[in-house]
Design an enzyme around this catalytic site. Structure first.
Site, mmCIF file in Angstrom:
data_model
loop_
_atom_site.group_PDB
_atom_site.id
_atom_site.type_symbol
_atom_site.label_atom_id
_atom_site.label_comp_id
_atom_site.label_asym_id
_atom_site.label_seq_id
_atom_site.Cartn_x
_atom_site.Cartn_y
_atom_site.Cartn_z
ATOM 1 N N HIS A 1 111.300 49.543 84.368
ATOM 2 C CA HIS A 1 111.359 49.621 86.085
ATOM 3 C C HIS A 1 111.233 51.519 86.702
ATOM 4 O O HIS A 1 111.154 52.269 86.787
ATOM 5 C CB HIS A 1 110.809 49.434 86.922
ATOM 6 C CG HIS A 1 110.431 47.623 87.154
ATOM 7 N ND1 HIS A 1 110.579 46.365 87.366
ATOM 8 C CD2 HIS A 1 109.278 47.608 85.729
ATOM 9 C CE1 HIS A 1 109.124 45.667 86.796
ATOM 10 N NE2 HIS A 1 109.546 46.404 86.314
ATOM 11 N N PHE B 1 112.816 40.768 83.107
ATOM 12 C CA PHE B 1 113.621 41.749 82.634
ATOM 13 C C PHE B 1 113.361 43.696 83.149
ATOM 14 O O PHE B 1 113.517 44.724 82.594
ATOM 15 C CB PHE B 1 113.612 42.441 81.391
ATOM 16 C CG PHE B 1 113.935 41.095 80.308
ATOM 17 C CD1 PHE B 1 115.162 40.546 80.833
ATOM 18 C CD2 PHE B 1 112.194 40.927 79.994
ATOM 19 C CE1 PHE B 1 115.656 39.070 80.595
ATOM 20 C CE2 PHE B 1 113.007 39.171 79.217
ATOM 21 C CZ PHE B 1 114.186 38.525 79.158
ATOM 22 N N CYS B 2 113.157 43.766 84.214
ATOM 23 C CA CYS B 2 112.641 45.083 85.001
ATOM 24 C C CYS B 2 111.940 46.134 84.269
ATOM 25 O O CYS B 2 111.417 46.975 84.020
ATOM 26 C CB CYS B 2 113.651 45.667 85.410
ATOM 27 S SG CYS B 2 114.790 45.034 86.669
ATOM 28 N N ALA B 3 110.759 44.512 83.650
ATOM 29 C CA ALA B 3 110.067 45.377 82.445
ATOM 30 C C ALA B 3 108.471 45.037 83.054
ATOM 31 O O ALA B 3 108.012 44.173 81.958
ATOM 32 C CB ALA B 3 110.208 45.816 80.951
#
Ligand SMILES: Cc1ncc(COP(=O)(O)O)c(C=O)c1O
Length: 463
Positions: free
Chosen positions: A114, A356-358
């Protein structure tokens, strides 16, 4: 590595040697980094403005850190090193400094963290390439997008390596294509920097962002390295002392970069730690680092593949695919949050779980349908974190051993064969699990209030 011999408690209260397999989130500190910081601390004084001897030492150390970081990424003499807090701040700063023509777009991929997605949306329209089946397909997609004259690309913003599946992207080839089409190339090297060499000149990278806490220097600094021509006229992201040459009551003359982009007193200790890590990594040698990690990765992947209820998430298969030291996987019938809690509470193994911020990438890898994604989004909007899809990630680096991998796999084997040994409850607010009977005590640190056991849960934001 500091903390290599750490003993922690299991939920039963027994002590176990800790296994840290969460390097992709944050690495432990490297001993030479800590030694450098400790040797500087007695000299620590004001930076840039002081005339005293210690101030001169501190200022020189800060500026020397820039030189070391520039050398680490193979920067040109015309590049600037700007110290920031982390990769996220570096990319936000860069996106703010770049000026695109109104018709230009940012070209990026659906694999990004992100932190390499959201800052660019503030600059211009972003065109995302779908996660490609192999690196040739990625290059073809990059070329097609660059050839599309209806939306000229001003900058290609791409990660050096995926934080979810570890694949190393063909940065040199992407840069070559981008430059052929007159576009700049910005690389999010948060994951790449601690594991593979970066050479801005040889690889054709215009701008690069790195984080100290992912490269064995967790002292709160990261860096943006970019051409001074890109940064020169940018409106500073932070306005304040140190960033100016002259101020009147109704006007300001900004200093040239780097000062213009580093308003306020800088994090000298963090910058020096980052530089020390950069130097230490080069001294160890990336050929050794990469060889060690590839050996362990082959071992980890092989052992995970032998577990019948574990499926690894991969973007690219086959020989010749370079991957960093990490494996991300799902377990049949066991929620990722429960698996991570069991590994911690029953086996003293630390991993990361979640998305995982994705989100776009993990959604793609897990095959979440658009309808399901919409439902998840609505549930998260309502603050419901239960049963959110995700995966478990084991990641490693310098100092990781075969024994560490074995401890992970033994924990997973026990979990898959017999289920959790303890009883767990799910926290509806965070989606994390914790043992009903948890005897773990957290350490006491001088001058800090006693830590609460609740702090051991991963907290919100896992998705
Ligand atoms: C590929 C990638 N980019 C960017 C970031 C953000 O890094 P930081 O939290 O240090 O800003 C991360 C962190 O996990 C990452 O893995």
């Amino acid at each position: 590595m500091v903390g290599q011999d750490l003993e922690v408690q299991l939920a039963s209260g027994e002590a176990r040697r800790y296994v840290n397999l969460d390097f992709a989130a944050s690495t432990p500190a490297m001993q030479p980094v800590v030694d450098t910081v400790l040797s500087l601390l007695p000299w620590y004084a004001s930076v840039h403005r002081g005339t005293g001897y210690a101030s001169q030492v501190t200022t020189r150390a800060y500026e020397a850190a820039r030189v070391a970081v520039a050398a680490f990424v193979g920067a040109r003499s015309t590049d600037e090193v700007i110290f920031v807090r982390n990769t996220t701040e570096a990319i936000n700063l860069l996106a703010r400094c770049i000026t695109l023509r109104p018709e230009q777009v940012v070209l990026s991929t659906g694999l990004e963290h992100h932190s390499n997605m959201l800052p660019w949306r503030r600059l211009a329209k972003v065109v995302y390439l779908d996660p490609p089946p192999d690196s040739d397909a990625l290059l073809m997609a990059v070329k097609r997008a660059l050839d599309d004259r209806s939306r000229p690309v001003g900058i290609v913003a791409v990660t050096g390596a995926s934080n979810v599946t570890g694949e190393v992207l063909p940065i040199s080839e992407i840069a070559w294509l981008a430059h052929e089409h007159g576009a700049l190339v910005a690389v999010d090297a948060a994951q790449l920097a601690p594991h593979r060499p970066i050479d801005m000149v040889a690889m054709g990278i215009d701008c690069v962002a790195i984080s100290g806490h992912k490269m064995y220097a967790p002292f709160g600094a990261g860096a943006l390295i970019a051409p001074s021509a890109v940064l020169h006229d940018a409106e500073p992201m932070l306005a304040g002392g140190g960033a100016v040459t002259y101020v009147t009551l109704d006007d300001v003359q900004w200093a040239p970069a780097p000062d213009r982009l580093e308003a306020g007193s800088p994090n000298v200790i963090g910058a020096v730690a980052l530089a020390a890590a950069a130097t230490a990594l080069q001294e160890i040698g990336f050929e050794h680092i990469a060889a060690h990690e590839r050996r362990l990765l082959a071992y980890l992947d092989g052992r995970l593949d032998d577990l019948p209820h574990v499926t690894r998430l991969r973007l690219w298969n086959g020989a010749g695919v370079d991957r960093l030291g990490l494996s991300t996987f799902v377990l049949d019938g066991t929620h990722h949050a429960l698996a991570a809690a069991v590994l911690s509470a029953e086996h003293a193994v630390g991993v990361r779980h979640g998305c995982f911020c994705a989100h776009p990438y993990i959604t793609h890898l897990l095959g979440v349908s658009i309808a399901d994604a919409h439902t998840i989004r609505e549930r998260l909007r309502r603050g419901e974190h239960r049963d959110i899809p995700g995966a478990v990630r084991a990641s490693f680096g310098i100092g990781t051993t075969v024994e560490h991998i074995d401890r992970l796999v033994d924990g997973l084997t026990a979990l898959c064969e017999h289920g959790p040994r303890l009883q767990y409850v799910e926290d509806a607010d965070t989606g994390d699990y914790r043992p009903v009977d948890d005897r773990r005590m957290l350490p006491r640190f001088a001058l800090l209030p006693q830590l609460e056991l609740a702090g051991i849960s991963a907290g919100c934001g896992q998705f």
